[in-house]
Design a protein around this motif. Sequence first.
Motif, mmCIF file in Angstrom:
data_model
loop_
_atom_site.group_PDB
_atom_site.id
_atom_site.type_symbol
_atom_site.label_atom_id
_atom_site.label_comp_id
_atom_site.label_asym_id
_atom_site.label_seq_id
_atom_site.Cartn_x
_atom_site.Cartn_y
_atom_site.Cartn_z
ATOM 1 N N LEU A 1 0.698 -1.163 0.032
ATOM 2 C CA LEU A 1 -0.039 0.024 -0.059
ATOM 3 C C LEU A 1 0.901 1.335 -0.076
ATOM 4 O O LEU A 1 0.430 2.262 -0.624
ATOM 5 N N LEU A 2 1.958 1.185 0.470
ATOM 6 C CA LEU A 2 3.166 2.305 0.778
ATOM 7 C C LEU A 2 4.255 2.238 -0.293
ATOM 8 O O LEU A 2 5.054 3.369 -0.457
ATOM 9 N N ASN B 1 1.916 -2.860 -8.524
ATOM 10 C CA ASN B 1 0.407 -2.853 -8.989
ATOM 11 C C ASN B 1 0.037 -4.376 -9.217
ATOM 12 O O ASN B 1 -1.190 -4.737 -8.697
ATOM 13 N N SER B 2 0.956 -5.348 -9.418
ATOM 14 C CA SER B 2 0.543 -6.775 -9.551
ATOM 15 C C SER B 2 0.340 -7.165 -8.319
ATOM 16 O O SER B 2 -0.632 -8.259 -7.894
ATOM 17 N N VAL B 3 1.208 -6.772 -7.336
ATOM 18 C CA VAL B 3 1.103 -7.586 -5.985
ATOM 19 C C VAL B 3 -0.606 -7.100 -5.245
ATOM 20 O O VAL B 3 -1.057 -7.855 -4.634
ATOM 21 N N ILE B 4 -0.816 -5.826 -5.589
ATOM 22 C CA ILE B 4 -1.935 -5.403 -5.153
ATOM 23 C C ILE B 4 -3.323 -6.008 -5.742
ATOM 24 O O ILE B 4 -4.156 -6.513 -5.247
ATOM 25 N N MET B 5 -3.019 -6.400 -7.039
ATOM 26 C CA MET B 5 -3.992 -6.945 -7.546
ATOM 27 C C MET B 5 -4.197 -8.376 -7.276
ATOM 28 O O MET B 5 -5.347 -9.219 -7.202
ATOM 29 N N ASN B 6 -2.886 -8.991 -6.951
ATOM 30 C CA ASN B 6 -3.218 -10.391 -6.278
ATOM 31 C C ASN B 6 -3.836 -10.428 -4.909
ATOM 32 O O ASN B 6 -4.650 -11.269 -4.520
ATOM 33 N N GLU B 7 -3.390 -9.311 -4.144
ATOM 34 C CA GLU B 7 -4.110 -9.272 -2.789
ATOM 35 C C GLU B 7 -5.713 -8.991 -2.935
ATOM 36 O O GLU B 7 -6.356 -9.381 -2.339
ATOM 37 N N ALA C 1 -11.647 -1.240 -10.804
ATOM 38 C CA ALA C 1 -12.154 -2.039 -11.673
ATOM 39 C C ALA C 1 -11.289 -2.243 -13.432
ATOM 40 O O ALA C 1 -11.098 -3.335 -13.630
ATOM 41 N N LYS C 2 -11.041 -1.019 -13.504
ATOM 42 C CA LYS C 2 -10.195 -0.899 -14.744
ATOM 43 C C LYS C 2 -8.664 -1.678 -14.417
ATOM 44 O O LYS C 2 -8.332 -2.338 -15.335
ATOM 45 N N GLN C 3 -8.389 -1.246 -13.612
ATOM 46 C CA GLN C 3 -6.842 -1.976 -13.228
ATOM 47 C C GLN C 3 -6.818 -3.348 -12.826
ATOM 48 O O GLN C 3 -6.122 -4.131 -13.376
ATOM 49 N N PHE C 4 -8.035 -3.663 -12.285
ATOM 50 C CA PHE C 4 -8.182 -5.290 -11.971
ATOM 51 C C PHE C 4 -8.343 -6.138 -13.320
ATOM 52 O O PHE C 4 -7.788 -6.895 -13.521
ATOM 53 N N LYS C 5 -9.276 -5.370 -14.150
ATOM 54 C CA LYS C 5 -9.611 -5.993 -15.530
ATOM 55 C C LYS C 5 -8.167 -5.985 -16.456
ATOM 56 O O LYS C 5 -7.934 -7.009 -17.049
#
Length: 141
Positions: free
Chosen positions: A54-55, A89-95, A123-127
Amino acid sequence: DYGYDIAIRASLIRSTLYLMRKWHSEKADSAIYENPEGVKHVKKAMEYARANFLLANTKEAAHLCGLSYSYFSRLFKRYMGKSFTEYVNSVIMNEAKKMLATENKSVTDVAMELGFSSVSYFAKQFKKETGIAPHKFKKEI
């Protein structure tokens, strides 16, 4: 013609300079891959990103590794094939995937917990990362 020999020499010098720069660049690239210290720095940055997703930011990761911002950025991209920010960003999306699959939270709650200012951007980033919308992902799980 007047100046023809100078133009030929200049062209040869430009070609030689191009080849020398290309050779030097490739040599520098291969030296990075042969450097076990580089692997150590990238692993350290990955651990930092997973623990502080997150940081986490590139400047702090570079500082943590004791490297300059620009060198760290090049090193990380060469080893990982993506920038440090893209990795975070990929770590965040995995979370987000983990939260959507295992916790009984709405997509809005997940987006807000992960620091997104809007659900539509989340939603845009997740997709973009997964190829599927978060609502659909949650429904399929």
